[in-house]
Design a protein around this motif. Structure first.
Motif, mmCIF file in Angstrom:
data_model
loop_
_atom_site.group_PDB
_atom_site.id
_atom_site.type_symbol
_atom_site.label_atom_id
_atom_site.label_comp_id
_atom_site.label_asym_id
_atom_site.label_seq_id
_atom_site.Cartn_x
_atom_site.Cartn_y
_atom_site.Cartn_z
ATOM 1 N N GLN A 1 0.712 -0.970 0.130
ATOM 2 C CA GLN A 1 -0.081 0.102 -0.232
ATOM 3 C C GLN A 1 0.791 1.568 -0.255
ATOM 4 N N ARG A 2 0.606 2.420 -1.019
ATOM 5 C CA ARG A 2 0.741 3.317 -0.826
ATOM 6 C C ARG A 2 1.243 3.984 0.542
ATOM 7 N N THR A 3 2.057 4.578 1.797
ATOM 8 C CA THR A 3 1.932 4.585 2.552
ATOM 9 C C THR A 3 2.951 6.446 2.797
ATOM 10 N N LYS A 4 3.702 6.813 2.152
ATOM 11 C CA LYS A 4 4.689 8.061 2.208
ATOM 12 C C LYS A 4 3.792 8.912 0.948
ATOM 13 N N SER A 5 3.428 8.690 -0.237
ATOM 14 C CA SER A 5 3.813 9.809 -0.639
ATOM 15 C C SER A 5 2.211 10.269 -1.500
ATOM 16 N N LYS A 6 2.056 11.202 -1.889
ATOM 17 C CA LYS A 6 0.422 11.435 -2.290
ATOM 18 C C LYS A 6 0.429 11.344 -3.513
ATOM 19 N N TRP A 7 -1.149 10.605 -3.794
ATOM 20 C CA TRP A 7 -1.615 10.005 -5.263
ATOM 21 C C TRP A 7 -1.354 11.706 -6.036
ATOM 22 N N TRP A 8 -0.930 11.484 -7.505
ATOM 23 C CA TRP A 8 -0.654 12.543 -8.701
ATOM 24 C C TRP A 8 -1.456 12.022 -9.693
ATOM 25 N N GLN A 9 -1.789 12.768 -10.480
ATOM 26 C CA GLN A 9 -2.478 12.106 -11.767
ATOM 27 C C GLN A 9 -1.387 11.577 -12.035
ATOM 28 N N MET A 10 -0.753 10.427 -12.646
ATOM 29 C CA MET A 10 0.221 10.687 -13.925
ATOM 30 C C MET A 10 -0.080 11.393 -15.501
ATOM 31 N N LYS A 11 0.783 12.026 -16.548
ATOM 32 C CA LYS A 11 0.413 11.737 -17.826
ATOM 33 C C LYS A 11 0.941 11.619 -18.712
ATOM 34 N N ILE A 12 0.818 10.994 -19.867
ATOM 35 C CA ILE A 12 1.225 10.525 -20.713
ATOM 36 C C ILE A 12 1.864 11.341 -21.981
ATOM 37 N N LYS A 13 3.331 11.995 -21.805
ATOM 38 C CA LYS A 13 3.575 12.787 -22.605
ATOM 39 C C LYS A 13 3.476 12.520 -23.719
ATOM 40 N N GLU A 14 4.123 11.053 -24.560
ATOM 41 C CA GLU A 14 4.425 10.861 -25.952
ATOM 42 C C GLU A 14 3.002 9.017 -26.029
ATOM 43 N N PRO A 15 3.375 9.193 -27.148
ATOM 44 C CA PRO A 15 3.244 7.979 -27.449
ATOM 45 C C PRO A 15 4.087 7.194 -27.714
ATOM 46 N N LEU B 1 -3.637 -3.118 -22.789
ATOM 47 C CA LEU B 1 -3.160 -1.518 -22.458
ATOM 48 C C LEU B 1 -3.474 -1.746 -20.935
ATOM 49 N N PRO B 2 -2.778 -1.205 -19.829
ATOM 50 C CA PRO B 2 -2.158 -1.488 -18.885
ATOM 51 C C PRO B 2 -3.291 -0.776 -18.367
ATOM 52 N N TRP B 3 -3.810 -0.682 -16.923
ATOM 53 C CA TRP B 3 -5.016 0.086 -16.029
ATOM 54 C C TRP B 3 -3.912 1.113 -15.709
ATOM 55 N N LEU B 4 -4.191 2.885 -15.587
ATOM 56 C CA LEU B 4 -3.401 3.375 -14.759
ATOM 57 C C LEU B 4 -4.312 5.081 -14.103
ATOM 58 N N TYR B 5 -3.746 5.375 -13.304
ATOM 59 C CA TYR B 5 -3.807 6.460 -12.844
ATOM 60 C C TYR B 5 -3.028 7.532 -13.519
ATOM 61 N N ALA B 6 -4.252 8.043 -14.091
ATOM 62 C CA ALA B 6 -3.365 9.212 -15.223
ATOM 63 C C ALA B 6 -4.762 10.195 -14.959
ATOM 64 N N SER B 7 -3.910 11.483 -15.676
ATOM 65 C CA SER B 7 -4.160 12.694 -15.894
ATOM 66 C C SER B 7 -5.671 12.190 -17.050
ATOM 67 N N ASP B 8 -6.564 12.980 -17.413
ATOM 68 C CA ASP B 8 -7.486 13.082 -18.472
ATOM 69 C C ASP B 8 -7.318 14.056 -19.079
ATOM 70 N N ASP B 9 -6.126 15.054 -18.852
ATOM 71 C CA ASP B 9 -5.729 16.227 -20.385
ATOM 72 C C ASP B 9 -5.751 15.248 -21.564
ATOM 73 N N PRO B 10 -5.745 16.866 -22.637
ATOM 74 C CA PRO B 10 -5.785 16.349 -23.844
ATOM 75 C C PRO B 10 -5.065 15.639 -24.537
ATOM 76 N N GLN B 11 -3.520 16.216 -24.005
ATOM 77 C CA GLN B 11 -1.931 15.245 -24.212
ATOM 78 C C GLN B 11 -2.543 13.846 -23.621
ATOM 79 N N THR B 12 -2.600 13.565 -22.820
ATOM 80 C CA THR B 12 -2.701 12.080 -22.392
ATOM 81 C C THR B 12 -3.473 11.387 -23.119
ATOM 82 N N ILE B 13 -4.519 11.970 -23.783
ATOM 83 C CA ILE B 13 -5.850 11.025 -23.893
ATOM 84 C C ILE B 13 -5.726 10.615 -25.561
ATOM 85 N N GLU B 14 -4.874 11.723 -26.449
ATOM 86 C CA GLU B 14 -4.696 11.729 -27.747
ATOM 87 C C GLU B 14 -2.753 10.583 -27.757
#
Length: 320
Positions: free
Chosen positions: A194-208, A235-248
């Motif tokens: 389990q994640r205990t020390k660091s806070k969650w942040w939404q990952m961005k996928i910056k390249e295909p 495709l893996p499940w990923l806790y991610a950002s829904d920004d246009p770049q990531t989706i594209e």
């Protein structure tokens, strides 16, 4: 003569020190040793599990800690093995490390993390050391310079690792590591961190997907089919950002992978999740309830893509 004897003595001492470090790092105690043991257990399972048709799930820890092969086996009615190892081993080493376990009739499901899909050379931080630990130095064509450096490092335990091992002995009475927990008969983990020390942040996928990863996976399809097996991608499940770049970029990745082989994913969400409570300690590793949901969904997607082949298996009438 005296200088030669002195040099020989230093070489012998250095050799003994490297050997001691190697046994700690690769055989028992270090993180690499637990990864090696988990890999060897999974390869032994692949040898033991029989059947005219099996599903072999490959990838890094994003496969190991995400898929419940036991659930998929119940859903599909054929043997399913989770052979996921560790992303930093690298795509070019993960693929050949399991290649001789693929049999005619198998369905190979590769679920690579974006760490693997975006990589430009197929190698990661643990490529060389992992290949040495499993007794196949240079597996996958690791460059000579990287292999030489990794060979030296595999005999040099870090102070951090030795400190952790010392605390393990004092507090737990035994050595432990990230991959030291037992696995099931399907190769699934029995303990989720389990994640205990660091806070969650939404990952961005910056390249295909990188050109290199695309070509390597395309080649893998040829290798799988040469064994009389079938390649399917996921495709893996990923806790991610829904920004246009990531989706594209994820959409582009899915489209390119579909040019190689069928791809299992939710076309609406692209497997990008906005709920961090689904995840365990990383953006890929899932909690137990989420693993069951993910695996049930994966089995349904699998049936849609491979329905005829699964129905043709005798084990659908006589599940193990």
């Amino acid at each position: 003569m005296q200088k030669l004897l002195k040099l020989t003595s230093w070489v012998a001492i250095a050799g003994l020190a490297w050997t001691a470090g190697y046994f700690y790092n690769a055989r028992y105690g270090g993180e690499l040793s637990w990864l090696r043991m988990m890999y060897e257990q999974k390869m032994a399972l692949a040898d033991q599990v029989q059947g005219p048709r099996r599903v072999l799930i490959l990838g890094g820890s994003g496969a190991h800690y995400t898929v419940d092969a036991g659930v998929m086996q119940q859903e599909l009615g054929i043997p399913v093995l989770n052979l996921g190892v560790d992303g930093p081993v690298g795509l070019d080493v993960i693929i050949p490390s399991i290649k001789d376990k693929i049999r005619p009739g198998d369905i190979v499901l590769l679920i690579p993390e974006y760490l693997l899909l975006l990589d430009d050379d197929g190698f990661g931080d643990r490529s060389g050391q992992f290949s040495i630990a499993i007794g196949q130095p240079g597996l996958g064509g690791i460059p000579a310079k990287q292999l030489a450096q990794d060979t030296l490092m595999v005999g040099a335990p870090t102070l951090r690792a030795l400190t952790k091992s010392s605390l393990d002995i004092v507090e737990k009475g035994k050595l432990t590591g990230y991959y030291s927990d037992p696995i099931t008969q399907n190769g699934d983990p029995t303990v989720l961190k389990q994640r205990t020390k660091s806070k969650w942040w939404q990952m961005k996928i910056k390249e295909p997907i990188s050109d290199y990863a695309y070509e390597r996976i395309a080649k893998f399809r040829q290798e799988v089919e040469a064994e009389g097996a079938t390649l399917v991608l996921g495709l893996p499940w990923l806790y991610a950002s829904d920004d246009p770049q990531t989706i594209e970029n994820v959409q582009k990745t899915a489209t390119q992978l579909e040019a190689i082989a069928p791809v299992l994913y939710d076309k609406a969400s692209l497997n990008l999740k906005a709920d961090s409570s689904l995840f365990a300690d990383t953006h890929y590793h899932l909690n137990q309830p989420a693993r069951r949901i993910r695996s049930t969904e994966l089995a349904q997607q699998f049936k849609q893509v491979m329905g005829d082949q699964i129905a043709a298996s005798p084990l659908t009438q006589q599940p193990q």
